[in-house]
Design an enzyme around this catalytic site. Structure first.
Site, short mmCIF file in Angstrom:
data_model
loop_
_atom_site.label_atom_id
_atom_site.label_comp_id
_atom_site.label_asym_id
_atom_site.label_seq_id
_atom_site.Cartn_x
_atom_site.Cartn_y
_atom_site.Cartn_z
N TYR A 87 0.82 -1.22 0.00
CA TYR A 87 0.00 0.00 0.00
C TYR A 87 0.86 1.27 0.00
O TYR A 87 0.76 2.08 -0.93
CB TYR A 87 -1.02 -0.01 1.16
N LYS A 89 1.36 3.95 -3.10
CA LYS A 89 0.99 5.36 -2.97
C LYS A 89 2.19 6.25 -3.29
O LYS A 89 2.04 7.30 -3.91
CB LYS A 89 0.47 5.67 -1.56
N1 LIG Z 1 -8.54 6.49 5.08
C1 LIG Z 1 -7.42 7.10 5.41
O1 LIG Z 1 -7.08 7.23 6.60
C2 LIG Z 1 -6.53 7.66 4.34
C3 LIG Z 1 -6.81 7.55 2.99
N2 LIG Z 1 -5.96 8.10 2.06
C4 LIG Z 1 -6.23 8.03 0.62
O2 LIG Z 1 -7.49 8.65 0.37
C5 LIG Z 1 -8.12 8.04 -0.72
C6 LIG Z 1 -9.53 7.66 -0.34
O3 LIG Z 1 -9.47 6.72 0.72
P1 LIG Z 1 -10.74 6.28 1.56
O4 LIG Z 1 -11.85 7.18 1.26
O5 LIG Z 1 -10.31 6.09 2.94
O6 LIG Z 1 -10.99 4.84 0.94
P2 LIG Z 1 -12.33 4.18 0.41
O7 LIG Z 1 -12.02 2.76 0.17
O8 LIG Z 1 -13.47 4.51 1.29
O9 LIG Z 1 -12.55 4.94 -0.96
C7 LIG Z 1 -11.88 4.60 -2.13
C8 LIG Z 1 -12.87 4.66 -3.27
O10 LIG Z 1 -12.17 4.30 -4.46
C9 LIG Z 1 -12.97 3.39 -5.17
N3 LIG Z 1 -12.15 2.52 -5.98
C10 LIG Z 1 -11.35 1.51 -5.55
N4 LIG Z 1 -10.82 0.89 -6.60
C11 LIG Z 1 -11.26 1.52 -7.71
C12 LIG Z 1 -11.07 1.32 -9.09
N5 LIG Z 1 -10.30 0.34 -9.55
N6 LIG Z 1 -11.68 2.15 -9.94
C13 LIG Z 1 -12.51 3.13 -9.50
N7 LIG Z 1 -12.73 3.37 -8.20
C14 LIG Z 1 -12.12 2.55 -7.33
C15 LIG Z 1 -13.72 2.57 -4.13
O11 LIG Z 1 -14.87 1.97 -4.67
C16 LIG Z 1 -14.01 3.63 -3.09
O12 LIG Z 1 -15.26 4.25 -3.33
C17 LIG Z 1 -7.26 6.86 -1.14
O13 LIG Z 1 -6.52 7.22 -2.28
C18 LIG Z 1 -6.36 6.64 0.06
O14 LIG Z 1 -5.13 6.11 -0.34
C19 LIG Z 1 -4.86 8.80 2.45
C20 LIG Z 1 -4.56 8.94 3.76
C21 LIG Z 1 -5.35 8.38 4.82
C1 LIG Z 2 -2.66 -2.68 17.23
C2 LIG Z 2 -4.17 -2.50 17.18
C3 LIG Z 2 -4.69 -2.49 18.60
O1 LIG Z 2 -5.90 -1.87 18.83
C4 LIG Z 2 -4.53 -1.23 16.49
C5 LIG Z 2 -4.38 -1.34 15.00
C6 LIG Z 2 -4.76 -0.04 14.38
C7 LIG Z 2 -4.47 -0.01 12.88
C8 LIG Z 2 -5.49 -0.88 12.18
C9 LIG Z 2 -4.46 1.41 12.38
C10 LIG Z 2 -3.38 2.23 13.11
C11 LIG Z 2 -2.92 3.31 12.16
C12 LIG Z 2 -3.82 3.15 10.96
C13 LIG Z 2 -3.30 3.69 9.61
C14 LIG Z 2 -2.88 5.13 9.69
O2 LIG Z 2 -3.89 5.96 10.21
C15 LIG Z 2 -2.41 5.66 8.37
C16 LIG Z 2 -3.17 5.25 7.18
C17 LIG Z 2 -3.07 6.00 6.06
C18 LIG Z 2 -3.64 5.62 4.84
O3 LIG Z 2 -3.35 6.18 3.80
C19 LIG Z 2 -4.57 4.46 4.79
C20 LIG Z 2 -4.99 3.97 6.13
C21 LIG Z 2 -3.85 3.93 7.14
C22 LIG Z 2 -2.78 2.94 6.63
C23 LIG Z 2 -4.39 3.52 8.53
C24 LIG Z 2 -4.89 2.04 8.51
C25 LIG Z 2 -5.25 1.50 9.89
C26 LIG Z 2 -4.12 1.67 10.89
C27 LIG Z 2 -2.92 0.85 10.48
#
Ligand SMILES: NC(=O)C1=CN([C@@H]2O[C@H](COP(=O)(O)OP(=O)(O)OC[C@H]3O[C@@H](n4cnc5c(N)ncnc54)[C@H](O)[C@@H]3O)[C@@H](O)[C@H]2O)C=CC1
Ligand SMILES: C[C@@H](CO)CCC[C@@H](C)[C@H]1CC[C@H]2[C@@H]3[C@H](O)CC4=CC(=O)CC[C@]4(C)[C@H]3CC[C@]12C
Length: 369
Positions: free
Chosen positions: A159, A163
């Site tokens: 992952y 990215k």
């Molecule tokens: N959730 C988090 O804490 C973080 C997320 N991100 C980034 O933010 C972005 C959004 O993440 P989230 O909303 O958390 O994830 P999510 O899984 O809720 O949203 C991702 C969306 O992309 C769509 N998708 C996946 N594969 C696809 C494909 N092949 N074609 C078209 N659409 C597709 C999914 O259907 C989904 O709606 C991602 O790029 C992720 O890497 C970055 C930092 C932290």
């Molecule tokens: C050891 C466990 C005991 O409770 C807790 C495990 C928590 C993990 C599942 C999360 C801890 C940190 C999270 C990640 C972090 O916030 C950064 C991220 C950035 C992204 O771009 C995608 C999601 C994630 C990797 C996020 C995923 C879940 C954790 C690893």
């Protein structure tokens, strides 16, 4: 915010627009981008709530498609002024194969870049991640760092690796000539751990707590700080960047920005308790209940089980060697680059972000486990 019909001239495309972050970006654009004429929402799976958005002054077009299919991306991008590329496969639990993660995150992003170049779209905002920097597998702390803080970024997990590769593709594309002869302007936003309404992992912890009789057990020392940012503020940053890229291309093109707000610096578990606590859960222990070596053992065992069981079933628990290192390594951001470059201020205070997240959690059906 209402915009007159003449002022509405821009076409935006949001990839991954039905995801956790994508939905907030879509709604934020409709609320706060008065120049929007058409909003294209591209996703592998289109959500039913899109229908409700089709009654307003902006034309909302749902496009079911796959970013790893170049022709589908090109068709969706054609005629768009701005692309916000949030689609991605977010998997640190071993649910998807590394090949699939690369296909979606890297090839998908390459397809978006090429589609912009071929069709003449000039502005591309990429949702990257703090994970392109760290935490690294060596567990080096990143304490209140900014975009220029040196850090040994070592990626072994698919992952963060994907990215980082995708982010590089986007930044290297800045300045490429697009169809029509003008330069492409790109930039990347790096959210830390996003939280807020719709956050699946928070939902999982809530249901796990309910199953354990209203308790969660501390596994991470309270002293390990993990960066978090509210989804509404991340969405707002995307909207602002997309708007300002045109006016400040020379300054912002090819840049990266951490996503930040006023969310407090806490451990991953203590931070979650800000929301889980008011929903009736309790975090047991002021120190981790299990010694770190035992957690490493359990995480390794989980990885082994995942591998052994793969031919029969998908075993993908939250705890694995990678998530353990991420949760156990201090990684926090302190920066004002977004404020300096494009005037970003968080739209939601910490109090608002917290209240909104709590209300969402309290509204969840607690029996839906
Ligand atoms: N959730 C988090 O804490 C973080 C997320 N991100 C980034 O933010 C972005 C959004 O993440 P989230 O909303 O958390 O994830 P999510 O899984 O809720 O949203 C991702 C969306 O992309 C769509 N998708 C996946 N594969 C696809 C494909 N092949 N074609 C078209 N659409 C597709 C999914 O259907 C989904 O709606 C991602 O790029 C992720 O890497 C970055 C930092 C932290
Ligand atoms: C050891 C466990 C005991 O409770 C807790 C495990 C928590 C993990 C599942 C999360 C801890 C940190 C999270 C990640 C972090 O916030 C950064 C991220 C950035 C992204 O771009 C995608 C999601 C994630 C990797 C996020 C995923 C879940 C954790 C690893």
């Amino acid at each position: 915010m209402a915009g007159s019909a003449e002022a509405r001239k821009l076409v935006y495309l949001v990839t991954g627009g039905c995801g956790f972050l994508g939905e907030h970006v879509v709604r934020m654009l409709l609320e706060r981008e008065p120049r929007l004429r058409e909003l294209r929402v591209f996703d592998l799976h289109l959500s039913p709530w899109l229908e409700e958005l089709k009654t307003g002054p902006v034309q909302v077009t749902g496009i079911q498609g796959d970013v790893s299919e170049a022709h589908e991306v090109a068709a969706a991008v054609s005629g768009a002024h701005v692309v916000i590329h949030t689609a991605g496969l977010v998997d640190v639990f071993g649910r998807a194969s590394p090949e699939t993660i690369y296909k979606v995150n890297v090839q998908g992003t390459q397809n978006v870049v090429e589609a912009c170049v071929q069709t003449g779209t000039r502005f591309l905002v990429y949702t990257s991640s703090m994970e392109v920097v760290g935490p690294n597998i060596k567990g080096h702390p990143f304490y209140r760092g900014n975009e220029d803080t040196p850090y040994e970024a070592v990626h072994e997990h698919p992952y963060p690796h994907s990215k980082a590769q995708a982010e590089r593709l986007v930044l290297e594309a800045n300045g490429r000539m697009v169809h029509g002869g003008l330069p492409l302007v790109t930039c990347a936003l790096r959210p830390t751990g996003i939280y807020g309404e719709g956050h699946q992992i928070m939902r999982d912890f809530y249901h796990q707590g309910l199953r354990l009789g209203g308790r969660l057990f501390r596994a991470i020392p309270a002293s390990v700080e993990h960066g978090r940012v509210y989804v509404g503020n991340v969405a707002w940053m995307h909207v602002l960047v997309a708007r300002e890229l045109e006016h400040r291309a020379a300054l912002m093109g090819g840049q990266v920005y951490f996503c930040y707000d006023k969310s407090p610096y806490k451990s991953y578990e203590d931070f979650n308790m800000e929301f889980l606590g008011p929903c009736g859960l309790r975090l047991v222990g002021t120190r981790p209940l299990l010694p770190y070596w035992l957690l490493v053992l359990l995480a390794t065992l989980n990885a082994l089980l995942q591998w052994l069981l793969r031919p029969l079933l998908l075993y993908a628990p939250l705890l694995n060697p990678y998530t353990l290192v991420v949760a156990n390594t201090t990684f926090t951001v302190s920066t004002n680059k977004a404020q300096r470059h494009f005037g970003y201020e968080p739209l939601f205070s910490w109090e608002d972000s917290r209240t909104r997240t709590i209300l969402w959690m309290q509204g969840m059906d607690s029996s839906a486990q």
